[in-house]
Design a protein around this motif. Sequence first.
Motif, PDB file in Angstrom:
ATOM      1  N   UNK A  12       0.836  -1.199   0.000  1.00  0.00           N
ATOM      2  CA  UNK A  12       0.000   0.000   0.000  1.00  0.00           C
ATOM      3  C   UNK A  12       0.868   1.244   0.000  1.00  0.00           C
ATOM      4  N   UNK A  13       0.323   2.296  -0.599  1.00  0.00           N
ATOM      5  CA  UNK A  13       0.983   3.603  -0.566  1.00  0.00           C
ATOM      6  C   UNK A  13       0.498   4.346   0.656  1.00  0.00           C
ATOM      7  N   UNK A  14       1.463   4.907   1.391  1.00  0.00           N
ATOM      8  CA  UNK A  14       1.129   5.685   2.582  1.00  0.00           C
ATOM      9  C   UNK A  14       1.935   6.964   2.576  1.00  0.00           C
ATOM     10  N   UNK A  35      -3.356   2.709  -3.041  1.00  0.00           N
ATOM     11  CA  UNK A  35      -3.917   3.344  -1.854  1.00  0.00           C
ATOM     12  C   UNK A  35      -4.483   2.282  -0.914  1.00  0.00           C
ATOM     13  N   UNK A  36      -4.198   2.421   0.391  1.00  0.00           N
ATOM     14  CA  UNK A  36      -4.574   1.402   1.354  1.00  0.00           C
ATOM     15  C   UNK A  36      -6.069   1.180   1.491  1.00  0.00           C
ATOM     16  N   UNK A  81      -7.568  -2.387   0.478  1.00  0.00           N
ATOM     17  CA  UNK A  81      -7.892  -3.284   1.580  1.00  0.00           C
ATOM     18  C   UNK A  81      -9.151  -2.911   2.356  1.00  0.00           C
ATOM     19  N   UNK A  82      -9.809  -1.825   1.980  1.00  0.00           N
ATOM     20  CA  UNK A  82     -10.926  -1.323   2.782  1.00  0.00           C
ATOM     21  C   UNK A  82     -12.185  -2.148   2.751  1.00  0.00           C
ATOM     22  N   UNK A  83     -12.359  -2.973   1.719  1.00  0.00           N
ATOM     23  CA  UNK A  83     -13.574  -3.760   1.538  1.00  0.00           C
ATOM     24  C   UNK A  83     -14.821  -2.886   1.630  1.00  0.00           C
ATOM     25  N   UNK A 127     -14.145  -2.189  -3.892  1.00  0.00           N
ATOM     26  CA  UNK A 127     -13.279  -3.370  -3.840  1.00  0.00           C
ATOM     27  C   UNK A 127     -13.187  -4.125  -5.167  1.00  0.00           C
ATOM     28  N   UNK A 128     -14.285  -4.381  -5.874  1.00  0.00           N
ATOM     29  CA  UNK A 128     -14.137  -5.067  -7.163  1.00  0.00           C
ATOM     30  C   UNK A 128     -13.265  -4.275  -8.137  1.00  0.00           C
ATOM     31  N   UNK A 129     -13.382  -2.949  -8.123  1.00  0.00           N
ATOM     32  CA  UNK A 129     -12.560  -2.124  -9.009  1.00  0.00           C
ATOM     33  C   UNK A 129     -11.089  -2.218  -8.616  1.00  0.00           C
ATOM     34  N   UNK A 130     -10.809  -2.264  -7.314  1.00  0.00           N
ATOM     35  CA  UNK A 130      -9.426  -2.394  -6.852  1.00  0.00           C
ATOM     36  C   UNK A 130      -8.837  -3.722  -7.304  1.00  0.00           C
ATOM     37  N   UNK A 131      -9.611  -4.797  -7.176  1.00  0.00           N
ATOM     38  CA  UNK A 131      -9.133  -6.112  -7.616  1.00  0.00           C
ATOM     39  C   UNK A 131      -8.917  -6.126  -9.125  1.00  0.00           C
TER      40      UNK A 131
END
Length: 323
Positions: free
Chosen positions: A246-248, A279-280, A284-286, A290-294
């Motif tokens: 993740x980017x922090x 981005x975290x 990982x936020x669910x 989330x589908x777009x992140x995956x």
Amino acid sequence: MIAAILSKPARYAIVSLLASTVVTASPGLAGDIAVRDALGREVVIADTSRTLSIGGAITEVLVALGLEQRITGIDSTSTYPPTAVKDKPNVGYLRQLSAEGVIGLNPTLILAMDSAGPKQTMQAIESAKIPLVLIPEKLTEQGLLDKIRLIGHAMNADASANCLATAVAEDFDQLRQLRAKIDRPLRVMFVMSLVNGQAMAAGRNTAANEIIELSGGVNAIDGYDGYKSINDEAIVAAKPDAVLTIRRSRDTFEADAFYAHPGFALTPAAKNRVFVAMDGLYLLGFGPRTPAAARDVAATLYPQLASQAGDFKPKAASAVCRP
């Protein structure tokens, strides 16, 4: 001066008593709502006009449902959408909350992830008689859809929540179609941090494990649950084809550090220079994204899917689910 003299339990008791008085005087909405939360408790909600959102996914859902005007405060994981959260009072990190900070906002309802804490703070909040709904964090597709519907029901916005859940379910369907095109799943290692040469990697039963699987990969670490520090030998033995992180704003695990690390330098991931940082909260936020992140992770891991991933148009982003 008085706060300095009193013990912490005494301060909690005083703040709780004051908050209880304020909440009792708050006007209720037409008709109470009963919900069952992560602990199996039935929580009765009379007023959602000053809702405290503790958890980035909860805040995302509330805004997607058009309820941002009811959010009286957020926690530090609530960073999206930035325009909706930038001016909201912040009560700090969801696992390190203070009773004074939470109760001091005079919320009429608190929606919090079931990982919120510490325990002493949560007990003080319950003593204040503020309706507290703990949202279960089930790291599955169905768990996310149930989360959306539970939040919507607590806010008396069932129709909007069903609309959003339907859109997210359609996004998961698109994601499954994309994954079906993957011939050889890659071994992916999620690294939370790299401090003094020590890598903190995600095992089973983590949001990182789920996002790896949703994106069509295989978790290279399957010998333990949760997040643990691993040595160089374990990194080499895991043979990751890719590294995900993740980017922090600080302590970010950068690609250069990865390539220079003696353990990772001997992995296929380093050889092929496959390093993904996102981005975290998005990763990982669910929440609804989330589908777009995956999809984005899959497009990076499998360049041959880039064109098909480009055809993936998230329904959750365009669905009009506001009242």
